[in-house]
Enzyme design. Structure first.
Site, PDB file in Angstrom:
ATOM      1  N   PHE A  90       0.829  -1.217   0.000  1.00 37.68           N
ATOM      2  CA  PHE A  90       0.000   0.000   0.000  1.00 37.68           C
ATOM      3  C   PHE A  90       0.866   1.270   0.000  1.00 37.68           C
ATOM      4  O   PHE A  90       0.864   2.046  -0.964  1.00 37.68           O
ATOM      5  CB  PHE A  90      -0.957  -0.083   1.207  1.00 37.68           C
ATOM      6  CG  PHE A  90      -1.497   1.230   1.685  1.00 37.68           C
ATOM      7  CD1 PHE A  90      -2.131   2.101   0.813  1.00 37.68           C
ATOM      8  CD2 PHE A  90      -1.385   1.587   3.028  1.00 37.68           C
ATOM      9  CE1 PHE A  90      -2.633   3.314   1.269  1.00 37.68           C
ATOM     10  CE2 PHE A  90      -1.900   2.790   3.494  1.00 37.68           C
ATOM     11  CZ  PHE A  90      -2.516   3.655   2.613  1.00 37.68           C
ATOM     12  N   TYR A 222       5.434  -6.917  16.399  1.00 41.33           N
ATOM     13  CA  TYR A 222       5.562  -5.756  15.517  1.00 41.33           C
ATOM     14  C   TYR A 222       6.255  -4.589  16.228  1.00 41.33           C
ATOM     15  O   TYR A 222       7.257  -4.072  15.746  1.00 41.33           O
ATOM     16  CB  TYR A 222       4.173  -5.328  15.037  1.00 41.33           C
ATOM     17  CG  TYR A 222       4.186  -4.214  14.014  1.00 41.33           C
ATOM     18  CD1 TYR A 222       4.724  -4.408  12.746  1.00 41.33           C
ATOM     19  CD2 TYR A 222       3.626  -2.969  14.297  1.00 41.33           C
ATOM     20  CE1 TYR A 222       4.713  -3.396  11.798  1.00 41.33           C
ATOM     21  CE2 TYR A 222       3.605  -1.954  13.360  1.00 41.33           C
ATOM     22  CZ  TYR A 222       4.145  -2.176  12.110  1.00 41.33           C
ATOM     23  OH  TYR A 222       4.131  -1.172  11.173  1.00 41.33           O
TER      24      TYR A 222
HETATM   25  O1  LIG Z   1      -0.240   3.597  11.865  1.00 44.47           O
HETATM   26  C1  LIG Z   1       0.301   3.372  12.934  1.00 44.47           C
HETATM   27  O2  LIG Z   1       0.811   4.173  13.637  1.00 44.47           O
HETATM   28  C2  LIG Z   1       0.341   1.991  13.345  1.00 44.47           C
HETATM   29  O3  LIG Z   1      -0.892   1.630  13.876  1.00 44.47           O
HETATM   30  C3  LIG Z   1      -1.669   0.688  13.323  1.00 44.47           C
HETATM   31  O4  LIG Z   1      -2.257   0.070  14.409  1.00 44.47           O
HETATM   32  P1  LIG Z   1      -3.611   0.627  14.954  1.00 44.47           P
HETATM   33  O5  LIG Z   1      -3.558   2.062  15.299  1.00 44.47           O
HETATM   34  O6  LIG Z   1      -4.055  -0.267  16.025  1.00 44.47           O
HETATM   35  O7  LIG Z   1      -4.494   0.543  13.661  1.00 44.47           O
HETATM   36  P2  LIG Z   1      -5.958   0.001  13.386  1.00 44.47           P
HETATM   37  O8  LIG Z   1      -5.986  -1.468  13.303  1.00 44.47           O
HETATM   38  O9  LIG Z   1      -6.416   0.750  12.213  1.00 44.47           O
HETATM   39  O10 LIG Z   1      -6.798   0.388  14.660  1.00 44.47           O
HETATM   40  C4  LIG Z   1      -7.056   1.690  15.040  1.00 44.47           C
HETATM   41  C5  LIG Z   1      -8.109   1.671  16.128  1.00 44.47           C
HETATM   42  O11 LIG Z   1      -9.346   1.283  15.579  1.00 44.47           O
HETATM   43  C6  LIG Z   1      -9.862   0.154  16.274  1.00 44.47           C
HETATM   44  N1  LIG Z   1     -10.587  -0.665  15.289  1.00 44.47           N
HETATM   45  C7  LIG Z   1      -9.951  -1.270  14.280  1.00 44.47           C
HETATM   46  C8  LIG Z   1     -10.655  -1.992  13.346  1.00 44.47           C
HETATM   47  C9  LIG Z   1     -12.047  -2.100  13.461  1.00 44.47           C
HETATM   48  O12 LIG Z   1     -12.758  -2.743  12.663  1.00 44.47           O
HETATM   49  N2  LIG Z   1     -12.646  -1.484  14.503  1.00 44.47           N
HETATM   50  C10 LIG Z   1     -11.959  -0.753  15.414  1.00 44.47           C
HETATM   51  O13 LIG Z   1     -12.574  -0.195  16.344  1.00 44.47           O
HETATM   52  C11 LIG Z   1      -8.680  -0.522  16.905  1.00 44.47           C
HETATM   53  O14 LIG Z   1      -9.051  -1.276  18.014  1.00 44.47           O
HETATM   54  C12 LIG Z   1      -7.819   0.677  17.234  1.00 44.47           C
HETATM   55  O15 LIG Z   1      -8.216   1.214  18.441  1.00 44.47           O
HETATM   56  C13 LIG Z   1      -0.967  -0.334  12.503  1.00 44.47           C
HETATM   57  O16 LIG Z   1      -0.850  -1.476  13.184  1.00 44.47           O
HETATM   58  C14 LIG Z   1       0.410  -0.032  12.140  1.00 44.47           C
HETATM   59  O17 LIG Z   1       0.644  -0.453  10.849  1.00 44.47           O
HETATM   60  C15 LIG Z   1       0.868   1.300  12.196  1.00 44.47           C
HETATM   61  O18 LIG Z   1       2.263   1.322  12.266  1.00 44.47           O
END
Ligand SMILES: O=C(O)[C@H]1O[C@H](OP(=O)(O)OP(=O)(O)OC[C@H]2O[C@@H](n3ccc(=O)[nH]c3=O)[C@H](O)[C@@H]2O)[C@H](O)[C@@H](O)[C@@H]1O
Length: 407
Positions: A90, A222
């Protein structure tokens, strides 16, 4: 009398010969005429076939030209040989677009775990471009000037899918790329992450903050992997004089995200587009700050070509709760019967995240430019087209801005 018979015989003989000669000549002339006709015919057919082939060649050339967005010409002194590991992914593929358009020679290395060939297919036959199917966990011997080391699954479901492989990619993969940078005396930029701050106790996160990471939790493969990758960069810098740059990338979204990426932006958009439940993990009060992928690419190139060797945050400080985010996306997608629902929170989920980006601004004048709604519009359109592609089997190739999609 005898002479008379001789003369008569000779006369008959010569006459016969003359007759045979005449008939033969006429025969030859007629064959020649026939052959000329045939040759003309063959030539005519040949000419038709050649012109048909020419037309097809021109059509192919035209098609081949459309598949390459125009690139700038750079003279030898300015043109760099640039390796992008994870260049079919991406973020990597957007970086490749920009470097190619700038006129550099770009070599992409990808193992296609999360990367896809179609992300870079518009460059495949370009003379400045090369694609190598290779896993960075294995050493690589090529000649380059700069290395953007992005290879590693970045979405939580992807990096947790095979934690040992994630650790190997971050550690051995980075070691191999630092070894390459040392051998070719090149510069390496590591794509690190805001996840190295863990579940932060300081807000916003400044580069001097050491982080709050669970070393044995599900995210450790990670975040600890990237922490050791940073450690390796500075060990190679100190011990071997390798020229390193470290970008701490905050949450990023945009076209070419994988349909099964699993991160919040792609999940919410795809759920809203398909009238599925929009799934918030936990109470939705946790925050994130989202940057558009083009801004990130500008930041990475800015950092690579700056003098800053210590880590730099690259992200957009526009912070929202995940709950707000679900509503924004639902409203933007338009009429949808999706409902916002809550699922259990994920383990060790960071509760707040917002970058302090003063260092990038002071160091190389970088600030994100894309407003959230504009970036989301582009991303929603991309996913809408991806879903349509599944239905009518038509191509959905996302080209750099300003280039046509009618290949
Ligand atoms: O961009 C970043 O700084 C990092 O963070 C991301 O991790 P995260 O922030 O947890 O990314 P998401 O999976 O998009 O989650 C963001 C938030 O949304 C929440 N979420 C995620 C997916 C979903 O369907 N619903 C939901 O509420 C998660 O629990 C989290 O609190 C990625 O893991 C990493 O690639 C990246 O380095």
């Amino acid at each position: 009398m005898r002479n008379y018979y001789w003369s008569l015989r000779n006369l008959i003989l010569f006459g016969g010969l003359a007759l045979i000669a005449m008939v033969t000549c006429r025969e030859i002339a007629s064959i020649a005429r026939e052959n000329t006709k045939n040759v003309d015919g063959i030539l005519m057919t040949g000419r038709d076939e050649v012109s048909e082939l020419k037309k097809r060649l021109q059509a192919l050339e035209k098609k081949a030209k459309i598949q390459h967005p125009a690139v700038k010409f750079l003279p030898e002194g300015k043109r760099k040989r640039i390796l992008v590991t994870g260049g079919a992914g991406f973020v990597g593929s957007h970086l490749v677009d920009k470097l190619m358009i700038q006129g550099h020679e770009v070599i992409v290395v990808d193992n296609f775990f999360t990367g896809r060939k179609r992300n870079v297919e518009h460059w495949l036959t370009h003379e400045n471009f090369e694609l190598i199917h290779h896993d960075v966990v294995e050493p690589l011997y090529i000649e380059v000037d700069q290395i953007y080391h992005l290879a590693c699954p970045a979405s939580p479901p992807h990096y947790m899918f095979n934690p040992i492989k994630t650790i190997k990619t971050s550690s051995i993969g980075t070691l191999n790329m630092l070894g390459l940078a040392k051998r070719v005396d090149g510069r390496l930029l590591l794509a690190s992450t805001s996840e190295i701050y863990g579940d932060p106790e300081e807000h916003p996160q400044n580069e001097n903050y050491w982080g709050h990471v669970n070393p044995i939790g599900p995210r450790a493969c990670y975040d600890e992997g990237k922490r050791v990758a940073e450690t390796m960069c500075y060990a190679y810098k100190k011990q071997e004089g390798v020229d390193v740059r470290v970008a701490r990338i905050f949450n990023t979204y945009g076209p070419r995200m994988h349909m099964e990426d699993g991160r919040v932006v792609s999940n919410f958009i795809l759920q809203a587009l398909q009238n599925l439940d929009i799934t918030i993990y936990g109470d939705g009060k946790q925050t994130r700050s989202f940057q558009y992928v083009d801004d990130l690419v500008d930041g990475l190139i800015g950092l690579m070509n700056s003098d800053i060797t210590s880590p730099v945050n690259v992200g957009n400080p526009d912070e929202h709760t995940i709950e707000e985010f679900a509503t924004i996306i639902k409203d933007m997608v338009g009429p949808t019967s999706s409902k916002i629902v809550h699922h259990p929170a994920t383990e060790d989920d960071p509760q707040r995240r917002k970058p302090d980006i003063e260092k990038a601004f002071k160091g190389f004048g970088w600030r994100p430019k894309m407003p959230l709604k504009e970036g989301l519009t582009k991303t929603i359109e991309y996913f809408r087209a991806e879903l349509a592609q599944e239905e009518n089997n038509s191509p959905n190739i996302f080209l750099p801005d300003g280039y046509s999609n009618d290949l």
